[in-house]
Design a protein around this motif. Structure first.
Motif, short mmCIF file in Angstrom:
data_model
loop_
_atom_site.label_atom_id
_atom_site.label_comp_id
_atom_site.label_asym_id
_atom_site.label_seq_id
_atom_site.Cartn_x
_atom_site.Cartn_y
_atom_site.Cartn_z
N VAL A 36 60.50 61.13 23.72
CA VAL A 36 60.05 61.14 22.32
C VAL A 36 58.54 60.94 22.34
O VAL A 36 58.05 59.95 22.90
CB VAL A 36 60.72 60.03 21.50
CG1 VAL A 36 60.09 59.93 20.11
CG2 VAL A 36 62.21 60.27 21.39
N ILE A 37 57.79 61.87 21.79
CA ILE A 37 56.34 61.71 21.67
C ILE A 37 56.04 61.00 20.36
O ILE A 37 56.54 61.39 19.30
CB ILE A 37 55.63 63.07 21.75
CG1 ILE A 37 55.71 63.60 23.18
CG2 ILE A 37 54.17 62.96 21.29
CD1 ILE A 37 55.01 64.93 23.41
N ALA A 38 55.24 59.93 20.45
CA ALA A 38 54.97 59.12 19.27
C ALA A 38 53.47 59.05 18.99
O ALA A 38 52.67 58.86 19.91
CB ALA A 38 55.52 57.71 19.46
N ALA A 39 53.12 59.18 17.74
CA ALA A 39 51.75 58.97 17.30
C ALA A 39 51.52 57.49 17.02
O ALA A 39 52.47 56.73 16.81
CB ALA A 39 51.46 59.80 16.06
N ASN A 40 50.25 57.11 17.00
CA ASN A 40 49.86 55.72 16.76
C ASN A 40 49.33 55.61 15.34
O ASN A 40 48.34 56.25 14.99
CB ASN A 40 48.78 55.34 17.78
CG ASN A 40 48.40 53.87 17.72
OD1 ASN A 40 48.59 53.20 16.71
ND2 ASN A 40 47.85 53.37 18.81
N ARG A 41 49.96 54.78 14.52
CA ARG A 41 49.61 54.75 13.11
C ARG A 41 48.26 54.08 12.84
O ARG A 41 47.74 54.15 11.71
CB ARG A 41 50.71 54.10 12.28
CG ARG A 41 50.99 52.65 12.58
CD ARG A 41 52.09 52.13 11.66
NE ARG A 41 51.71 52.23 10.26
CZ ARG A 41 52.42 52.86 9.33
NH1 ARG A 41 53.57 53.43 9.65
NH2 ARG A 41 52.00 52.89 8.08
N ILE A 42 47.63 53.45 13.84
CA ILE A 42 46.30 52.89 13.61
C ILE A 42 45.22 53.91 13.95
O ILE A 42 44.04 53.64 13.78
CB ILE A 42 46.09 51.57 14.39
CG1 ILE A 42 46.04 51.81 15.90
CG2 ILE A 42 47.16 50.56 14.04
CD1 ILE A 42 45.63 50.57 16.67
N ARG A 43 45.62 55.09 14.44
CA ARG A 43 44.68 56.18 14.65
C ARG A 43 44.72 57.11 13.43
O ARG A 43 45.59 56.99 12.57
CB ARG A 43 45.01 56.94 15.94
CG ARG A 43 44.85 56.08 17.19
CD ARG A 43 45.38 56.80 18.42
NE ARG A 43 44.58 57.96 18.74
CZ ARG A 43 43.61 57.99 19.65
NH1 ARG A 43 43.31 56.88 20.32
NH2 ARG A 43 42.94 59.09 19.90
N HIS A 44 43.80 58.07 13.39
CA HIS A 44 43.70 58.95 12.23
C HIS A 44 44.93 59.86 12.15
O HIS A 44 45.44 60.32 13.17
CB HIS A 44 42.43 59.80 12.34
CG HIS A 44 42.03 60.44 11.04
ND1 HIS A 44 42.65 61.57 10.55
CD2 HIS A 44 41.09 60.08 10.13
CE1 HIS A 44 42.10 61.90 9.40
NE2 HIS A 44 41.15 61.03 9.11
N PRO A 45 45.41 60.15 10.95
CA PRO A 45 46.56 61.05 10.81
C PRO A 45 46.34 62.44 11.42
O PRO A 45 47.31 63.09 11.80
CB PRO A 45 46.74 61.14 9.29
CG PRO A 45 46.23 59.84 8.78
CD PRO A 45 45.06 59.51 9.66
N LEU A 46 45.10 62.87 11.54
CA LEU A 46 44.85 64.16 12.21
C LEU A 46 45.19 64.09 13.69
O LEU A 46 45.61 65.10 14.28
CB LEU A 46 43.39 64.58 12.01
CG LEU A 46 43.00 65.00 10.58
CD1 LEU A 46 41.52 65.35 10.51
CD2 LEU A 46 43.85 66.19 10.12
N ASP A 47 45.01 62.92 14.30
CA ASP A 47 45.43 62.75 15.69
C ASP A 47 46.94 62.90 15.80
O ASP A 47 47.46 63.45 16.78
CB ASP A 47 45.01 61.38 16.22
CG ASP A 47 43.51 61.23 16.35
OD1 ASP A 47 42.84 62.25 16.56
OD2 ASP A 47 43.01 60.09 16.23
N ALA A 48 47.65 62.40 14.79
CA ALA A 48 49.11 62.53 14.78
C ALA A 48 49.51 64.00 14.69
O ALA A 48 50.49 64.42 15.32
CB ALA A 48 49.70 61.74 13.63
N ARG A 49 48.77 64.78 13.92
CA ARG A 49 49.07 66.22 13.83
C ARG A 49 48.89 66.90 15.19
O ARG A 49 49.68 67.77 15.56
CB ARG A 49 48.18 66.88 12.79
CG ARG A 49 48.52 66.49 11.35
CD ARG A 49 47.68 67.31 10.38
NE ARG A 49 47.93 66.90 8.99
CZ ARG A 49 48.18 67.74 8.00
NH1 ARG A 49 48.22 69.05 8.23
NH2 ARG A 49 48.38 67.31 6.78
N THR A 50 47.85 66.49 15.90
CA THR A 50 47.63 67.05 17.24
C THR A 50 48.82 66.74 18.15
O THR A 50 49.30 67.60 18.88
CB THR A 50 46.33 66.47 17.85
OG1 THR A 50 45.23 66.85 17.03
CG2 THR A 50 46.13 66.99 19.26
#
Length: 347
Positions: free
Chosen positions: A143-157
């Protein structure tokens, strides 16, 4: 003392799936110490003489201390061999605890600088997972997870990265770190990308924040499985919605207590969730920081809530049903759960 000496079946022999395990947090304590010594990394006392550390996330300062320990642990992973060792040992530990399927969660951006970028690191993790699965017989996925303390655009990447690997070892997309930080709705775009790619949507919610945040995860992120979600027990109407929607809850009892969400294991509202008909998959979260692995979650809930073997078997079944395991793997594990329950205690 062996569990069956008290007339109970051995929980390590109970086949189960593990759906909430973080990459760095899966590391063995002995491995952390060895790798740190190899490279002359000075670890804080909380990761050495005071391990497992005293933790609390009741306030922002407490979470900062928790995150600092996590970052220090991540820093000992310096080589490709280190990554492969971590994955193999996580698989071995799960097999020892009765694990038959593991979905390990990783944020590639946390390792990108040292391992030539997020794509190269993802390739390495997936190759390590394939090797560990062959070596141990444990079914595994990522499961690839984004970090919610980083920018939402990083999550899109990261969502686009996960989408590229959908069907090739990556089965889900998550959102982790302190759920009190950032705006959950701002990550809807990233989850839309993952949803269109057919990935399971598995954000964290309902541990450090209550039912209101669970509802946000359902509404804005279209969560299909919730990392934690345990505090859904505080809102009967929300819990009913979760049950009707078939959203599984990845409940991690030891981390709930360690982080101060509940005062003790008997306060973890597992019976409330089960009585409402919720699908619950017990998970270890971060054994490196909480000191308890997969078997420990089942043993803790058995002791805290006096669960019968039939209830524990159903918890194992639910973990398998909530997983992304192939249908043949699910069928085999479910059959083995039934066999575990048919066997006499101590047999």
């Amino acid at each position: 003392m062996a569990e069956h000496s008290t007339g109970q079946r051995d929980l390590r022999a109970l086949p189960k799936a593990h759906l909430h395990l973080h990459f760095t947090g899966s590391m063995r304590h002995a491995t952390l110490l060895e790798l740190a010594e190899r490279d002359g990394i000075r670890l804080p006392d909380q990761l050495v003489s005071q391990w497992p550390p005293e933790l609390s996330a009741a306030d922002e300062k407490g979470w900062f201390r928790f995150q600092r320990l996590y970052d220090v642990a991540r820093s000992v992973l310096r080589t490709e061999a280190d990554v492969r060792r971590l994955v193999l040992e996580a698989a071995e530990d799960d097999v020892r605890d009765g694990g038959r399927w593991l979905e390990i969660q990783v944020d590639p951006s946390g390792y990108a600088a040292r391992f030539d970028g997020i794509t190269a690191f993802t390739d390495l993790v997936l190759d390590a997972v394939a090797d560990a699965s062959r070596a141990t017989g444990l079914g595994m996925a990522v499961v690839i997870a984004a970090n919610r303390i980083r920018h939402p655009l990083d999550a899109r990447t990261l969502a686009r990265l996960a989408a590229q690997y959908a069907g090739r070892g990556v089965v889900g997309f998550g959102l982790s770190n302190d759920e009190r930080r950032g705006q959950t709705t701002a990550f809807a775009g990233a989850f839309g990308i993952a949803e269109r790619a057919g990935l399971l949507l598995v954000p964290h919610g309902g541990e450090l924040r209550g039912p209101d945040h669970v509802a946000q995860c359902l509404d804005a992120l279209h969560a299909q499985r919730l990392g934690h979600g345990v505090r859904s027990a505080e809102d009967p109407a929300l819990l009913e919605r979760i049950v009707e929607a078939g959203v599984a809850l990845e409940v991690c009892p030891t981390s709930n207590v360690a982080l101060g969400v509940y005062s003790d294991l008997t306060s973890v509202p597992l019976p409330t969730l089960l009585e409402a008909g919720a699908t619950v998959a017990l998970g270890a979260d971060d054994p490196l920081l909480f000191g308890s692995r997969l078997h420990g979650q089942y043993a803790a809930m058995r002791a805290a809530h006096d669960l019968a073997d039939e209830q524990l078997a159903e918890l194992a079944r639910m973990s398998v049903r909530a997983s992304c395991a192939p249908s043949d793997v699910r069928a085999a594990v479910l059959a083995d759960v039934d066999a575990w329950l048919r066997a006499e205690p101590g047999a």
